[in-house]
Scaffold this motif. Structure first.
Motif, mmCIF file in Angstrom:
data_model
loop_
_atom_site.group_PDB
_atom_site.id
_atom_site.type_symbol
_atom_site.label_atom_id
_atom_site.label_comp_id
_atom_site.label_asym_id
_atom_site.label_seq_id
_atom_site.Cartn_x
_atom_site.Cartn_y
_atom_site.Cartn_z
ATOM 1 N N ASP E 211 40.706 44.213 55.491
ATOM 2 C CA ASP E 211 41.905 45.101 55.248
ATOM 3 C C ASP E 211 42.956 44.028 54.477
ATOM 4 O O ASP E 211 43.585 43.241 56.194
ATOM 5 C CB ASP E 211 42.237 45.995 56.295
ATOM 6 N N LEU E 212 43.536 43.567 53.735
ATOM 7 C CA LEU E 212 44.082 42.937 53.681
ATOM 8 C C LEU E 212 45.825 43.037 53.967
ATOM 9 O O LEU E 212 46.681 41.899 53.908
ATOM 10 C CB LEU E 212 44.259 41.904 52.273
ATOM 11 N N GLY E 213 46.262 44.488 53.543
ATOM 12 C CA GLY E 213 46.530 44.747 53.911
ATOM 13 C C GLY E 213 47.021 44.414 55.673
ATOM 14 O O GLY E 213 48.781 44.851 55.380
ATOM 15 N N LEU E 251 38.847 37.751 46.826
ATOM 16 C CA LEU E 251 39.036 38.834 47.369
ATOM 17 C C LEU E 251 39.893 39.796 47.079
ATOM 18 O O LEU E 251 40.353 40.371 47.193
ATOM 19 C CB LEU E 251 39.591 37.871 48.766
ATOM 20 N N ALA E 254 39.621 42.172 44.329
ATOM 21 C CA ALA E 254 39.146 42.506 43.977
ATOM 22 C C ALA E 254 39.603 43.988 44.627
ATOM 23 O O ALA E 254 39.014 44.802 44.620
ATOM 24 C CB ALA E 254 38.066 42.184 45.508
ATOM 25 N N LEU E 255 40.889 44.024 45.445
ATOM 26 C CA LEU E 255 41.798 44.969 46.222
ATOM 27 C C LEU E 255 41.809 46.045 45.018
ATOM 28 O O LEU E 255 41.861 45.845 43.579
ATOM 29 C CB LEU E 255 42.880 44.772 46.820
ATOM 30 N N PRO E 256 41.099 47.847 45.469
ATOM 31 C CA PRO E 256 41.652 48.450 44.249
ATOM 32 C C PRO E 256 42.901 48.942 44.431
ATOM 33 O O PRO E 256 43.265 50.097 43.238
ATOM 34 C CB PRO E 256 40.696 49.574 44.752
ATOM 35 N N ASP E 257 44.184 48.650 45.001
ATOM 36 C CA ASP E 257 44.666 48.744 45.393
ATOM 37 C C ASP E 257 46.390 49.274 43.851
ATOM 38 O O ASP E 257 45.770 48.081 43.582
ATOM 39 C CB ASP E 257 46.014 47.706 46.247
ATOM 40 N N ASP E 260 44.170 50.468 37.983
ATOM 41 C CA ASP E 260 43.318 51.883 37.234
ATOM 42 C C ASP E 260 42.173 52.657 37.586
ATOM 43 O O ASP E 260 41.286 51.899 37.709
ATOM 44 C CB ASP E 260 43.495 51.032 35.461
ATOM 45 N N ALA E 261 41.795 53.268 37.392
ATOM 46 C CA ALA E 261 40.256 54.397 38.222
ATOM 47 C C ALA E 261 39.491 53.646 37.355
ATOM 48 O O ALA E 261 37.601 54.278 36.770
ATOM 49 C CB ALA E 261 41.049 56.269 38.638
ATOM 50 N N GLU E 263 38.758 51.235 35.351
ATOM 51 C CA GLU E 263 38.236 49.990 34.775
ATOM 52 C C GLU E 263 37.560 49.745 36.758
ATOM 53 O O GLU E 263 37.719 50.042 37.207
ATOM 54 C CB GLU E 263 39.822 48.757 34.973
ATOM 55 N N PRO E 264 36.655 49.029 36.397
ATOM 56 C CA PRO E 264 35.984 47.977 37.032
ATOM 57 C C PRO E 264 36.541 47.525 38.078
ATOM 58 O O PRO E 264 37.652 46.445 37.560
ATOM 59 C CB PRO E 264 34.340 48.001 36.742
ATOM 60 N N LEU E 265 36.104 47.185 39.610
ATOM 61 C CA LEU E 265 37.200 46.372 40.357
ATOM 62 C C LEU E 265 36.284 44.953 39.988
ATOM 63 O O LEU E 265 35.362 45.056 39.275
ATOM 64 C CB LEU E 265 36.935 47.235 41.657
ATOM 65 N N LYS E 266 37.430 44.324 40.637
ATOM 66 C CA LYS E 266 36.957 42.857 40.346
ATOM 67 C C LYS E 266 36.040 42.543 41.300
ATOM 68 O O LYS E 266 36.402 41.064 42.245
ATOM 69 C CB LYS E 266 38.168 42.068 39.977
#
Ligand SMILES: Nc1ncnc2c1ncn2[C@@H]1O[C@H](COP(=O)(O)OP(=O)(O)OP(=O)(O)O)[C@@H](O)[C@H]1O
Ligand SMILES: Nc1ncnc2c1ncn2[C@@H]1O[C@H](COP(=O)(O)OP(=O)(O)OP(=O)(O)O)[C@@H](O)[C@H]1O
Ligand SMILES: [Mg+2]
Ligand SMILES: [Mg+2]
Ligand code: NI
Lengths: 292, 505, 334, 321, 319
Positions: E211-213, E251, E254-257, E260-261, E263-266
């Motif tokens: 968890d990068l956060g 990495l 790739a975070l979902p933070d 936009d819901a 769009e696919p995550l990277k």
């Protein structure tokens, strides 16, 4: 996902089986056990080549001869060669005992896991029945079986398997009770898997270890039981060579003719030890964690 | 209490060395001790010294001598026996042993209707003639009657036993574990499974010299042997013949060896078994097929005596001139051929009741193989074997026999009378009308000489007919410590000790 | 929990009923006639009939069973055909001896077996593991008559340290009867002499008897311990600094105990009825010999009485075993 | 209580309807109310996010739906039929409903290889279906999509890292192509990249086949990304629920506010912004608001608990403020 | 304080040898909080386990040195290492359910560990245990202490595992994904607790997480692992806000933070290399957007880039 009709993935893949073999081979102690047992079995099979004597022909003039070149393990009270009788006896004693215990263990494992898994009335009925079997004097049971089924070696085997079952049932059940509460079994339940498959695939492999251990320990006991049944007329009839009978007749001579009971005992010890080594090995192999 | 220092030999239950105590090791515990119930020879070793009988066996012989009765006579028709009692015999509680007591005791036995009652079933009436004279009316002439009175069930029980009666059992329950007799000893302690202790009966007429006798239960022969060697026990009953050799080398032990009346034989089922066995020639062939000498060596290490006719040596009626079969393979084979019995296969029934039977069976199997008879061993549980014997479900069967009273009747009438087929005695299921007739004649004569002649005659017939293979008379072998003196062996009282006359140094 | 215990005790009645019924039927299947055993060596037909009638054997089997059960309800186990004494009296005499022997043997087996099993698991495939294997396997595969005799020969015959036979010196008075277990009774009554004497007598047979159990316990503990030693929580405990016996017992053994206790329960019951050979070799006045003799004699009442005793014992012991599951693994539901 | 807002859309089928569902654990004299009078429904195609404090009953919620625990009270309907009949779970069509457990390690049979584990749920299906879905290609495709490799198939669970095990569990849930999946913290053990991969996968599959998810998580960004609706649980009670957008933008319940503000994120440096619980805890009473103990906004009024009430479109809150 | 040098760990399986860790170098200084991030399966837990010598039986440490305050942990005897475990170095395990003794009440487990490390009476230990439970924000600690692990929720178990590890308190705490099962509020509290421990008691922390956060919130320094190797390390702010390795960059993307819901995550395309047959060059090469020829041929080593910031990448970078 698009669906392709393809051959189903094999459940017991080749890799898994060869992995087991690999592990078995790597387990030195198992191999030691297997070799000892193998030698005994081979010797039993090729007994006629290994000894010039007939196991059943008596030779009164030569009774109670101590170990010598002619009679490696000495002779018994009617002059039969003990070594010969041990070899021939292995076929009967070891074979019967192992088969009886394997039957008892498999049946016990099945009944015990089912009983523990389903619980409730099924469990009560099965377990109380087991209590009953346990409470019987083995001798009564054996005598009655002999009377009902007729005396024969097969029936002796059935009798032994029968009286041995409850131990395995209880063992398997005790493990099942814990496993039933484990998450992986519960998750299988949520998939809607048939209970018998859950028992077969999840419960049994995880509860088999104490059953194997008990089984390898029981073989010696079974050999002696065969002898007891023999005395009661159920099972092998004299003069068939049989370890248990040799020991239980021979023990009276321990102080004077030590070799008579001692060598059969030694073979019993060797086989029990070899089986135990193999049992421990199988336990290890079935445990995926012990990869070496 | 003994000292518990743990310093070696003497700490073990050692009373063997003590003068006042005689310790006998026996292999099994006793069942009931009631003389009116037990038919078990081994119980007699306890009850025999605790009770007295009207007559007693005399020393080493099978003849009787006066006991409680000082003399007796029998009517000419043999149906009335009158006994005159010695005065002064007292039961352990001081009650006097008189004619009333004798009558009460026998009537009790008859009322209990057990094995002993059957022996005395000939008695139709018992009369008290005077205080010390008692008479028995018999239903029929029964010459061995006197002999039966010397047996254990002739023991006279204190009439006060009825004070212990419960639920109409005539005191059976009490007498099962207690003694109430006038013998030199009485039972003072019984620890089930451990030992039975006899102490002197203070009221007894004969006061013995050994104050306490322990009968210890030591099931294992090897243990007995070790205990004997250490002097922990004085007499060891349970050392099997294979181990006897080692006892011989013990310095402080003497080995008694006497021929016993225990006969070891094979029942050849002459009417219900294999068809071929109905032919006397086949039965003879079997008798010729056994190697008797080696049998005795293998089975009993030589501690046995070959038979001569069915009545064993040591009992009157034994005919030393009788014919005895010997190993003769050719003869056996030709007899079989004559009888047309080819490829004969017979079953041999036995159980684990006697330890040596296994060896015996194996030897017979091997012997008969030589004459071309195949023997299939059929080992069953003892109780099962008894049932099979009763029903005649066998071809050959191993058996032993010993007499209850000292009369050839015990052998001849039991074994050969077709009335006694099955367990009762004729276990060969042998039927011969002439033999029946002669047997009954011998059983009703009061003339011993005449009886002996009759029995000789019958013996010749049955030896010829060979319904039994007469193997041997087992020897009585008993290791006894040198410190024990005065033991007299009577073949009728095997396993019973004349404790009153024995001493210990 | 109480409800469950209660239910099991109710089922006990069912078990006893079943066991007696089956024993009854089985013993009637066994060829052989108790009357022929009782009526003496050479009983004739007539006597046999008479004895049969006396014993009630001439009645239909169900009537016999009903009579027996009726007696059982009033605590009457009938009269032994062989000893001619009330079965209950006989059993009460012999049972404590067997019980005492069995308990001590178990005590020994557990005291030695469990640590040995743990040792073998912790030191898997080392000298200790192999040594314990050889020791335990020889224990289970040398029949009691062999090892018993050898032990007597050495400790009595040669060394003279222990007596060969019996329960207590004949001259020593047994302790005041409380439980019937001499060791316990003599402690209770402070009878030091009786205690010493009975301890010396019981030690050899108990050790010999414990051999077989020892093997089973050791091997089961080892196998289950191996499983536990691999568990993550065991690793966590180590990481948290837990070590020594506490780690092995509380974290290891506790979770390895269920199969062990199960076999202990089963074999303890078996011991009660099965110590025949040990009892014979050591002349121990217990129930085993009594029963085997009774069976050989087809002594139905004695066999039945014994079966009733044993089945009650089994049910109670296994009840305790079953209850222990809930303690050992609280996740198991009733 | 009214469910008007949630039942409004008649054109959509309701997969789950819960009415006053309770789950109490009794331990001695103490009763733990793991789930208290919960009423909600899940529509087909929904992704319902379940958030809340640890121990607030989220997993219990899921367990009730799949039959691992039976409700103490209330009724649960699955496509209109009761799930529990007299404390007996009525199984739906096999393979239709799947779960990913919070605890992947213990939900995998230690004596099975990964291949066996993943294929296991197929054994509840008919033979035909099993053949189709269990085909090798299918399997390989699936495990690749969750970021596993073909050579893992013959290994045992203990040979994997935590995240890998989680992915095995996900693959196993997907193999039967279920229509409703309960995901209990499916990505908590995954690194962000794999998390992204898995979330994408879940989303794709949902799109492809119109799946419904119950998505339990404590990661607010994941919830926000994945879910169409969110329910906030606090100590076994639903304190707020609504459309994701609405709830994130306009949280009404003080607990929701705290939840949203305590999100650690490296995009915004928000340490200071975080809202806290009340400085001092106040012990609550029988009837008081469930959050009374820690609520920064509590007043006298809160001593009598608020009911769940509708505030704005589809947005329900249980708070007096 | 803790220095891992050149650590190589292999797993023996019958299929072959898995090179799980390759040439790991890292240090944790006194009072420092170091984060390890990285793809799942990259060897984070293995690194942690090797420090306490708790690897599975089929693991071989073939090379390297782990020194703690100058002592090489790998050469210590069983007894010696046991005095370090829990007391000096404690560990929070990744999977909380299996990390707890399943049939012992959690309170009992905790008090025992407390008694191991502090000289206190049973009663005091119980009090300390209750306090420790309170510290990890368990409501109603007296009650929970009497529960078995299976009666607790995932988050509660995880907090108990944390309490266990902090019982001593240790000099070095290795926390392997300690907050995965916690909701954000409690996660926040736990992180605060750890920080406090770090600040007040001077405990160093090795914090493994993905968890990068969380990393940005608590860690002083961050290490990024990939396929059993360290590929980047440096001060947290620098690593997270100025990532140098393409993998680190990917990495973070790739975070979902705040995504936009719709769009696919990277996600990072491609997959981790097979650890049984490592590629010759850079392990990330096959997935790297900036892959060069040299990347496939030669393995880049962790090299110093600028103030404490090390990277293992062939890409040119300024500074
Ligand atoms: N006992 C084992 N046998 C074989 N391989 C193993 C074993 N334990 C771990 N591995 C492998 O070692 C690699 C590193 O595992 P590790 O547990 O360190 O990963 P991680 O970085 O902690 O991942 P995550 O974030 O998913 O927990 C994984 O690829 C795993 O498959
Ligand atoms: N078998 C059980 N016996 C007693 N209490 C239980 C049991 N299972 C769960 N609980 C209790 O129920 C409550 C809710 O647990 P649940 O697992 O649903 O929480 P959760 O919301 O999933 O939390 P987390 O996010 O930490 O996983 C907890 O207080 C727990 O202690
Ligand atoms: Mg949960
Ligand atoms: Mg990990
Ligand atoms: Ni409403």
């Amino acid at each position: 996902m698009e669906v392709q009709t393809q051959t189903e993935v094999q459940q017991a893949p080749f890799v898994k089986r060869s992995a087991l073999l690999y592990k078995l081979k790597k387990n030195k102690l198992t191999m030691v056990g297997a070799v000892i047992l193998g030698v005994i079995i081979l010797a039993a099979l090729f007994a006629p080549l290994l000894t010039p004597y007939n196991p059943n022909v008596i030779d009164a003039a030569n009774k109670f001869q101590g170990p010598s070149w002619a009679h490696w393990f000495g002779t018994d009270e009617v002059g039969r060669d003990i070594f010969t009788r041990i070899l021939y006896g292995a076929r009967l004693s070891l074979g019967l005992a192992i088969v009886a215990i394997v039957i008892a263990a498999i049946v016990g494992l099945m009944i015990g896991t089912v009983s523990g898994y389903f619980g409730g009335y099924i469990d009560q009925i099965i377990m109380r029945t087991m209590d009953m079997i346990l409470a019987f004097p083995t001798l009564i049971l054996a005598m009655a079986l002999a009377a009902a089924l007729g005396p024969s070696i097969q029936n002796a085997m059935i009798a032994i398997a029968f009286v041995k079952i409850p131990v395995y049932v209880r063992l398997a059940r005790s493990e099942t009770l814990s496993l039933r509460e484990s998450l992986f079994v519960k998750s299988a339940q949520t998939f809607g898997i048939h209970p018998f498959r859950i028992i077969r695939k999840h419960i049994m492999p995880n509860s088999v270890s104490p059953v194997i251990i008990q089984g390898t320990l029981d073989v010696g006991d079974a050999i002696l039981l065969i002898a007891t049944l023999g005395f009661l007329g159920l099972g092998a009839q004299p003069p068939a060579p049989e370890w248990g009978a040799m020991i239980s007749i021979g023990w009276k001579y321990l102080l004077d003719f030590w070799w008579y009971p001692t060598f059969p005992c030694l073979f019993l010890f060797l086989s029990a030890g070899a089986l135990n080594l193999m049992g421990d090995g199988i336990r290890d192999v079935l445990d995926p964690r012990s990869s070496r | 209490p003994s000292d518990d220092k743990g310093d070696g030999t003497e700490t073990a239950d050692g009373q063997g060395g003590e003068k006042e105590i005689l310790t006998v090791a026996m292999t099994a515990d006793q069942g009931t001790l009631d003389p009116a119930v037990t038919m078990d020879n081994s119980a007699w070793k306890i009850t025999y010294p605790a009770y007295e009988r009207l007559v007693e066996y005399d020393g080493e012989s099978t003849e009787v001598k006066p006991g409680v009765a000082k003399d007796w006579n029998v009517s000419d028709d043999g149906k009335k026996w009158t006994f005159t009692l010695n005065e002064g015999h007292k039961f352990s509680d001081g009650t006097e042993l008189n004619a009333e007591a004798v009558k009460a005791s026998f009537e009790r036995t008859l009322a209990i209707e057990n094995g002993p009652a059957e022996v005395y079933s000939v008695i139709s009436e018992i009369n008290v003639e005077s205080d010390y004279v008692v008479s028995f009316e018999l239903g029929e002439n029964f010459p061995p009657f006197l002999s039966t009175l010397a047996a254990n069930y002739g023991g006279i029980v204190n009439p006060k036993v009825l004070e212990h009666e419960k639920d109409g059992d005539l005191g059976q329950n009490y007498l099962a574990t207690n003694t109430m007799g006038s013998g030199s000893y009485e039972l003072t302690e019984w620890k089930q499974g451990e030992y039975i202790k006899l102490s002197i009966n203070k009221e007894a007429k004969v006061q013995p010299s050994i104050p306490e006798v322990y009968f210890r239960i030591v099931a294992d022969g090897a243990t007995q042997r070790m205990q004997l060697e250490k002097g922990e026990i004085d007499i060891a009953e349970g050392i099997p013949t294979e181990q006897i050799e080692s006892v011989k080398s013990m310095e402080q032990v003497e080995l008694l060896q006497k021929p016993s009346l225990l006969v070891d034989y094979v029942y050849v089922n002459s009417s219900k078994g294999n068809e071929a066995l109905k032919n006397p020639k086949v039965r003879q062939a079997l008798s010729y097929g056994i190697d008797y000498e080696s049998m005795i060596n293998v089975v009993h290490q030589g501690y046995a005596t070959p038979m001569r006719g069915p009545v064993p040596d040591g009992l009157w009626g034994h005919n030393p001139a009788s014919f005895q079969y010997e190993l003769d393979i050719n003869k056996a084979k030709s007899l079989l051929e004559e009888a047309g019995a080819k490829d004969l296969t017979l079953t041999l029934l036995y159980s684990d009741n006697k330890t040596w039977w296994e060896t015996e069976a194996l030897t017979i199997q091997a012997n008969l193989k030589e004459i071309g008879v195949d023997v299939k061993l059929n080992k069953v549980a003892y109780a099962t074997s008894r049932e099979m014997m009763e029903k005649g479900e066998f071809d050959l069967s191993l058996g032993v026999w010993s007499p209850d009273f000292g009369d050839p009747y015990m052998f001849m009438n039991y074994w050969y009378d077709s009335e006694n087929l099955g367990l009762a005695g004729n276990r060969a299921f042998y039927q011969n009308e002439e033999v029946d007739k002669l047997l009954r004649q011998a059983a009703t004569s009061n003339d011993q000489e005449e009886r002996e002649a009759l029995y000789y005659e019958i013996q010749d017939i049955v030896i010829e007919e060979a319904p039994y293979i007469l193997l041997f008379q087992k020897d009585f072998v008993l290791p006894v410590s040198h410190s024990v003196k005065g033991f007299v062996y009577n073949p009728m009282l095997e396993g019973i000790y004349n404790l009153a006359e024995m001493t210990k140094q | 929990m109480t409800k469950m215990i209660f239910k099991r005790l109710l089922l006990l009645v069912f078990v006893v009923f079943g066991v007696t019924l089956i024993t009854f039927i089985l013993s009637n299947i066994i060829p052989g006639d108790p009357a022929s055993m009782m009526a003496g060596q050479r009983a004739n037909q007539e006597t046999l009939e008479q004895v049969r009638e006396q014993l009630g054997l001439d009645q239909p089997i169900l009537t016999q069973y009903a009579n027996y059960m009726q007696g059982l309800l009033t605590g009457d186990l009938g009269t032994s055909i062989r000893t001619q004494k009330p079965v209950l009296d006989d059993l009460i005499i012999f049972f404590p001896a067997t019980l005492e022997l069995a308990i001590l043997a178990f005590f020994i087996a557990i005291i030695i077996g469990i640590p040995l099993g743990i040792l073998a698991a912790v030191k898997k495939n080392t000298f200790w593991d192999h040594a314990s294997r050889i020791f335990t396997i020889s224990g289970i595969s040398t029949p009691v008559f062999w090892s018993g005799l050898l032990v007597i020969f050495i400790f009595y015959g040669v060394l003279g340290w222990f007596p060969a036979n019996g329960r207590i010196e004949m001259q020593v008075n047994p302790p005041t009867h409380v439980t019937g277990l001499y060791l316990l009774d003599s402690l209770l009554s402070g009878d030091w002499v009786a205690f010493q004497s009975s301890l010396r007598h019981i030690l050899l047979p108990a050790i010999v008897l414990s051999f077989a159990q020892l093997a089973i316990i050791t091997r089961q503990v080892r196998a289950s311990m191996l499983e536990v030693l691999e568990k993550e929580y065991f690793r966590t405990a180590i990481a948290n600094g837990i070590n020594g016996p506490y780690l092995l017992i509380k974290y290891g053994l506790r979770n390895a105990l269920i199969p062990t206790i199960t076999v202990i329960g089963v074999s303890f019951g078996a011991l009660l009825g099965g110590a025949v050979v040990t009892e014979t070799v050591f002349g121990w006045p217990g129930m085993g010999k009594y029963v085997v003799d009774s069976i050989a004699y087809l002594d139905f009442p004695a066999m039945m009485g014994f079966t009733v005793f044993i089945s009650i014992g089994y049910v109670l012991i296994n009840l305790i075993v079953d209850l222990s599951y809930y303690v050992l693994n609280p996740q198991i539901k009733e | 209580m009214s469910l008007a807002g949630w039942k409004g859309m008649d054109d959509m089928t309701m997969i789950i309807e819960m009415d006053q569902v309770q789950k109490y654990y009794q331990k001695g004299k103490v009763t733990i109310k793991a789930l208290n009078d919960t009423t909600l429904s899940i529509l087909e195609g929904d992704v319902l996010g379940l958030v809340g404090e640890s121990g607030s009953g989220k997993s219990t919620f899921g367990k009730l739906l799949i039959g691992l625990e039976h409700p103490t009270g209330g009724e649960i309907l699955y496509e209109g039929n009761p799930l529990w009949k007299k404390s007996k779970y009525v199984r739906r069509k096999p393979g239709e409903l799947q779960t990913v457990f919070q605890d992947p390690q213990s939900s995998l049979d230690p004596r099975m290889t990964i291949k066996e584990i993943i294929l296991e749920p197929l054994y509840a299906l008919s033979k035909n279906e099993r053949k189709q879905k269990g085909s090798y290609d299918h399997l390989i495709k699936l495990i690749k999509r969750v970021g596993l490799k073909e050579e893992y198939l013959d290994r045992y669970p203990h040979e994997f890292s935590g995240g890998q095990r989680q992915r095995i569990a996900i693959a196993r849930a997907l193999i039967t192509e279920p229509s409703f999946i309960i995901l209990d913290e499916p990505t908590s053990a995954l690194d962000v990249s794999v998390q992204a991969q898995v979330l994408n996968l879940l989303k794709e599959i949902k799109e492809e086949r119109g799946l419904t998810y119950l998505f339990i998580s404590h990661n607010m960004s994941v919830i926000k990304y994945m879910c169409s609706k969110v329910a906030v649980l606090y100590k076994g009670n639903i304190v707020e629920m609504g459309e994701t957008e609405e709830l994130f933008n306009n949280p009404q319940h003080p607990y929701t506010e705290i939840l949203l503000s305590s999100l650690p994120s490296l995009i915004e440096e928000n340490e200071q912004k975080m809202k806290g619980f009340a400085e001092t805890a106040q012990s609550k009473t029988e009837n008081s608001c469930i959050f009374y103990e820690k609520c920064p906004k509590r007043t006298e009024k809160c001593l009598v608990g608020p009911e769940l009430e509708l505030r704005g479109k589809d947005h329900m809150v249980a708070c007096h403020y | 304080m803790l220095e891992i040098k050149n650590l190589h760990v292999n797993f023996q399986t019958f299929r072959g040898t898995i090179e799980a860790l390759k040439n790991i170098n890292l240090t944790v200084d006194e009072k420092e909080v170091v984060g390890i991030v990285g793809e799942s399966g990259s060897g984070k837990s293995i690194t942690a386990l090797s420090i306490l010598n708790l690897l599975e039986k089929n693991a071989d440490i073939i090379d390297g040195e782990i020194s703690y305050r100058g002592e090489n942990l790998l050469t210590l005897s069983k007894k010696e290492i046991q005095t370090i475990r829990g007391k000096k170095i404690a560990m929070v395990f990744q999977e909380p359910m299996t990390a707890l003794h399943p049939t012992m009440k959690v309170g009992e487990q905790l008090s025992e560990v407390i008694r191991r490390h502090r000289v206190v009476s049973k009663k005091e230990a119980k009090q300390l245990m209750i306090n420790a439970l309170k510290d990890v924000h368990i409501h109603n600690p007296e009650y929970v202490a009497k529960q078995y692990p299976f009666e607790l929720s995932g988050g509660m178990r995880q907090r108990i595992v944390i309490a266990l590890a902090m019982a001593a308190p240790p000099d070095l705490l290795i926390a392997d994904e300690p907050t995965t099962a916690l909701d954000v509020t409690i996660q926040h509290e736990i992180l605060q607790l750890m920080k406090e421990l770090n600040e007040k008691k001077g405990t160093s922390i090795l914090f493994i997480t993905h968890d990068l956060g969380v990393v940005s919130e608590v860690c002083d320094r961050t290490i990024v692992m990939y396929a059993g190797e360290v590929i980047e390390s440096g001060v947290t702010k620098e690593v997270l806000y100025a990532p140098q390795h393409p993998y680190t960059k990917a990495l973070i993307e790739a975070l979902p933070d705040g995504k936009d819901a719709n769009e696919p995550l990277k996600a990072i395309h491609g997959e981790v290399p097979n650890l049984m047959e490592r590629p010759a060059g850079c392990a990330f090469a096959s997935r790297c957007q900036h892959v060069m020829e040299v990347c496939k041929m030669k393995q880049p080593h962790l090299t110093h880039w600028q103030n404490q910031h090390d990277v293992a990448c062939w890409l040119e970078r300024d500074g």
